[in-house]
Design a protein around this motif. Structure first.
Motif, PDB file in Angstrom:
ATOM      1  N   ILE A 116       0.839  -1.200   0.000  1.00 31.24           N
ATOM      2  CA  ILE A 116       0.000   0.000   0.000  1.00 31.24           C
ATOM      3  C   ILE A 116       0.870   1.244   0.000  1.00 31.24           C
ATOM      4  O   ILE A 116       0.641   2.185  -0.770  1.00 31.24           O
ATOM      5  CB  ILE A 116      -0.941  -0.001   1.222  1.00 31.24           C
ATOM      6  N   VAL A 117       1.901   1.244   0.846  1.00 25.07           N
ATOM      7  CA  VAL A 117       2.801   2.403   0.931  1.00 25.07           C
ATOM      8  C   VAL A 117       3.485   2.652  -0.404  1.00 25.07           C
ATOM      9  O   VAL A 117       3.519   3.786  -0.904  1.00 25.07           O
ATOM     10  CB  VAL A 117       3.842   2.178   2.044  1.00 25.07           C
ATOM     11  N   THR A 118       4.027   1.596  -1.006  1.00 23.61           N
ATOM     12  CA  THR A 118       4.754   1.773  -2.265  1.00 23.61           C
ATOM     13  C   THR A 118       3.820   2.184  -3.394  1.00 23.61           C
ATOM     14  O   THR A 118       4.154   3.044  -4.213  1.00 23.61           O
ATOM     15  CB  THR A 118       5.511   0.497  -2.644  1.00 23.61           C
ATOM     16  N   SER A 119       2.631   1.587  -3.450  1.00 28.19           N
ATOM     17  CA  SER A 119       1.674   1.948  -4.503  1.00 28.19           C
ATOM     18  C   SER A 119       1.228   3.401  -4.367  1.00 28.19           C
ATOM     19  O   SER A 119       1.120   4.125  -5.367  1.00 28.19           O
ATOM     20  CB  SER A 119       0.461   1.022  -4.453  1.00 28.19           C
ATOM     21  N   ALA A 120       0.977   3.835  -3.135  1.00 19.80           N
ATOM     22  CA  ALA A 120       0.575   5.220  -2.911  1.00 19.80           C
ATOM     23  C   ALA A 120       1.690   6.171  -3.332  1.00 19.80           C
ATOM     24  O   ALA A 120       1.435   7.212  -3.958  1.00 19.80           O
ATOM     25  CB  ALA A 120       0.222   5.437  -1.445  1.00 19.80           C
ATOM     26  N   ALA A 121       2.931   5.813  -3.012  1.00 18.03           N
ATOM     27  CA  ALA A 121       4.056   6.669  -3.360  1.00 18.03           C
ATOM     28  C   ALA A 121       4.259   6.744  -4.872  1.00 18.03           C
ATOM     29  O   ALA A 121       4.458   7.827  -5.431  1.00 18.03           O
ATOM     30  CB  ALA A 121       5.324   6.172  -2.677  1.00 18.03           C
ATOM     31  N   VAL A 122       4.210   5.600  -5.553  1.00 19.48           N
ATOM     32  CA  VAL A 122       4.406   5.586  -7.005  1.00 19.48           C
ATOM     33  C   VAL A 122       3.264   6.321  -7.703  1.00 19.48           C
ATOM     34  O   VAL A 122       3.477   7.104  -8.633  1.00 19.48           O
ATOM     35  CB  VAL A 122       4.552   4.146  -7.525  1.00 19.48           C
ATOM     36  N   ALA A 123       2.038   6.079  -7.248  1.00 17.00           N
ATOM     37  CA  ALA A 123       0.898   6.792  -7.834  1.00 17.00           C
ATOM     38  C   ALA A 123       1.008   8.296  -7.607  1.00 17.00           C
ATOM     39  O   ALA A 123       0.531   9.097  -8.409  1.00 17.00           O
ATOM     40  CB  ALA A 123      -0.408   6.269  -7.245  1.00 17.00           C
ATOM     41  N   GLY A 124       1.669   8.663  -6.495  1.00 16.48           N
ATOM     42  CA  GLY A 124       1.811  10.076  -6.165  1.00 16.48           C
ATOM     43  C   GLY A 124       3.010  10.756  -6.793  1.00 16.48           C
ATOM     44  O   GLY A 124       3.224  11.951  -6.551  1.00 16.48           O
ATOM     45  N   GLY A 125       3.792  10.018  -7.575  1.00 13.44           N
ATOM     46  CA  GLY A 125       4.895  10.651  -8.290  1.00 13.44           C
ATOM     47  C   GLY A 125       6.275  10.094  -8.043  1.00 13.44           C
ATOM     48  O   GLY A 125       7.242  10.559  -8.658  1.00 13.44           O
ATOM     49  N   LEU A 126       6.434   9.113  -7.133  1.00 14.92           N
ATOM     50  CA  LEU A 126       7.749   8.500  -6.936  1.00 14.92           C
ATOM     51  C   LEU A 126       8.177   7.821  -8.234  1.00 14.92           C
ATOM     52  O   LEU A 126       7.481   6.946  -8.747  1.00 14.92           O
ATOM     53  CB  LEU A 126       7.682   7.467  -5.803  1.00 14.92           C
ATOM     54  N   GLU A 127       9.315   8.225  -8.763  1.00 16.38           N
ATOM     55  CA  GLU A 127       9.774   7.690 -10.043  1.00 16.38           C
ATOM     56  C   GLU A 127      10.487   6.364  -9.851  1.00 16.38           C
ATOM     57  O   GLU A 127      11.399   6.253  -9.037  1.00 16.38           O
ATOM     58  CB  GLU A 127      10.694   8.703 -10.733  1.00 16.38           C
ATOM     59  N   THR A 128      10.063   5.377 -10.603  1.00 16.83           N
ATOM     60  CA  THR A 128      10.677   4.055 -10.574  1.00 16.83           C
ATOM     61  C   THR A 128      10.426   3.391 -11.924  1.00 16.83           C
ATOM     62  O   THR A 128       9.365   3.608 -12.532  1.00 16.83           O
ATOM     63  CB  THR A 128      10.098   3.185  -9.437  1.00 16.83           C
ATOM     64  N   PRO A 129      11.351   2.572 -12.395  1.00 16.37           N
ATOM     65  CA  PRO A 129      11.102   1.902 -13.679  1.00 16.37           C
ATOM     66  C   PRO A 129      10.143   0.721 -13.564  1.00 16.37           C
ATOM     67  O   PRO A 129       9.491   0.356 -14.535  1.00 16.37           O
ATOM     68  CB  PRO A 129      12.493   1.439 -14.108  1.00 16.37           C
ATOM     69  N   ARG A 130      10.057   0.135 -12.359  1.00 15.47           N
ATOM     70  CA  ARG A 130       9.197  -1.022 -12.157  1.00 15.47           C
ATOM     71  C   ARG A 130       8.746  -1.086 -10.702  1.00 15.47           C
ATOM     72  O   ARG A 130       9.432  -0.575  -9.813  1.00 15.47           O
ATOM     73  CB  ARG A 130       9.917  -2.332 -12.520  1.00 15.47           C
ATOM     74  N   LEU A 131       7.618  -1.751 -10.499  1.00 14.59           N
ATOM     75  CA  LEU A 131       7.052  -1.900  -9.155  1.00 14.59           C
ATOM     76  C   LEU A 131       6.776  -3.381  -8.898  1.00 14.59           C
ATOM     77  O   LEU A 131       6.233  -4.067  -9.768  1.00 14.59           O
ATOM     78  CB  LEU A 131       5.761  -1.089  -9.038  1.00 14.59           C
ATOM     79  N   ILE A 132       7.162  -3.853  -7.707  1.00 16.39           N
ATOM     80  CA  ILE A 132       6.939  -5.253  -7.324  1.00 16.39           C
ATOM     81  C   ILE A 132       6.135  -5.277  -6.032  1.00 16.39           C
ATOM     82  O   ILE A 132       6.503  -4.626  -5.051  1.00 16.39           O
ATOM     83  CB  ILE A 132       8.285  -5.984  -7.108  1.00 16.39           C
ATOM     84  N   LEU A 133       5.038  -6.040  -6.025  1.00 16.48           N
ATOM     85  CA  LEU A 133       4.172  -6.142  -4.854  1.00 16.48           C
ATOM     86  C   LEU A 133       4.053  -7.596  -4.432  1.00 16.48           C
ATOM     87  O   LEU A 133       3.553  -8.429  -5.187  1.00 16.48           O
ATOM     88  CB  LEU A 133       2.797  -5.558  -5.159  1.00 16.48           C
ATOM     89  N   LEU A 134       4.521  -7.910  -3.218  1.00 17.18           N
ATOM     90  CA  LEU A 134       4.401  -9.252  -2.657  1.00 17.18           C
ATOM     91  C   LEU A 134       3.227  -9.278  -1.690  1.00 17.18           C
ATOM     92  O   LEU A 134       3.126  -8.419  -0.810  1.00 17.18           O
ATOM     93  CB  LEU A 134       5.680  -9.649  -1.905  1.00 17.18           C
TER      94      LEU A 134
END
Length: 299
Positions: A116-134
């Motif tokens: 949830i934390v990572t998804s909220a951050a990426v949706a809010g503008g945290l730049e990353t080439p890829r996202l992994i959710l376990l």
């Protein structure tokens, strides 16, 4: 920790360094695993009440990758953020600032509440080439297979916050309650692995700074799920989900995968919410394939 890790041999081969960073006015402790010259760097965010140790079994199967694993504010060796409510907005802002300071452009990984934390951050503008959710939280916890248990947990954390400080904190760190939680989540029939899992929870699940931080983080964990952020995430995303997760049913994970612009779902059989302890090799394999990282010889 009193029970030897079944993954100790692999972990002992990894170089590990403990470092600190000043983020949002507080000190964040973090650990760097793997080779300094690795082509791939991942920032890994743990789940609720846990800390960085929980993801070590997965990291043990990813020796080719440089992984930066912080303790969330208020947990483990990271203190609370001064003067802040530890809600989801604050955790997302903390992660965005931490990543920009320590490893800009790193791949982001989140487990459970960390999803949830990572998804909220990426949706809010945290730049990353890829996202992994376990074990992503893909549906409201109160509506999951153990919604009744979650409602009891709400009462438990409310009571911990309401009681006088000493009694409330003692309740929240009660070893019997932690063990009941651990037993309810473990699916493996391997007695040695179950002992390890319970010992991990006994050792690390009560290393929160204070009951206010714990209460804030718990409210954040049950008030949000990844669905709210998935449509705003455009980077390639990997979901690694358990077919017997008691928090998010696999059907909900399949639906969640369709909400992203570009997502793939890997399902792991015969495991629940403890993929990181029970099937770390399978999780690491899915991550390696997603990142197209070759296996080193001798590993």
């Amino acid at each position: 920790m009193t029970v030897p890790s079944p993954y100790a041999d692999r972990l002992n081969r990894l170089p590990v360094q403990r470092l600190e960073a000043t983020v949002r006015g507080g000190t964040t402790a973090y650990w760097v695993y793997g080779p300094a010259d690795a082509e791939t760097t991942v920032i890994a965010v743990h789940g609720f009440r846990g800390e960085h140790h929980g993801l070590e079994p997965v990291l043990a199967y990813l020796p080719e990758i440089r992984v930066i694993a912080p303790d969330l504010p208020g947990f483990g060796e990271t203190g609370p953020i001064p003067g802040r409510t530890h809600d989801l907005d604050e955790y997302a802002a903390w992660l965005t600032e931490f990543a920009a300071q320590v490893a800009p452009g790193a791949i982001i990984l989140g487990h459970s509440f960390g999803s949830i934390v990572t998804s909220a951050a990426v949706a809010g503008g945290l730049e990353t080439p890829r996202l992994i959710l376990l074990n992503p939280i893909g549906a409201p916890a109160l509506e999951g297979p153990k919604g009744l248990m979650t409602r009891l947990a709400v009462l438990y954390y409310d009571l911990g916050a309401w009681l006088p400080a000493r009694l409330g904190t003692a309740l929240l760190r009660n070893r019997l309650i932690v063990r009941v939680m651990s037993i309810s989540m473990a699916k493996t029939k391997d007695a040695a692995l179950r002992r390890f899992i319970h010992d991990q929870h006994d050792t690390y699940f009560s290393r929160f700074a204070d009951r206010d931080v714990l209460r804030d983080a718990f409210v954040a964990s049950v008030s949000h799920d990844v669905r709210a952020f998935a449509p705003a995430i455009s980077v390639p995303t990997l979901l690694v989900a358990a077919q017997h997760d008691d928090i998010t049913p696999i059907e909900a994970e399949r639906t969640l995968a369709t909400l992203f612009d570009d997502a793939s779902l890997v399902e792991i059989a015969d495991v629940g919410h403890l993929i990181h302890y029970e099937t770390p090799a399978e999780a690491a394999g899915a991550i390696r394939r997603f990142l197209k990282v070759p296996v080193e010889r001798g590993r």
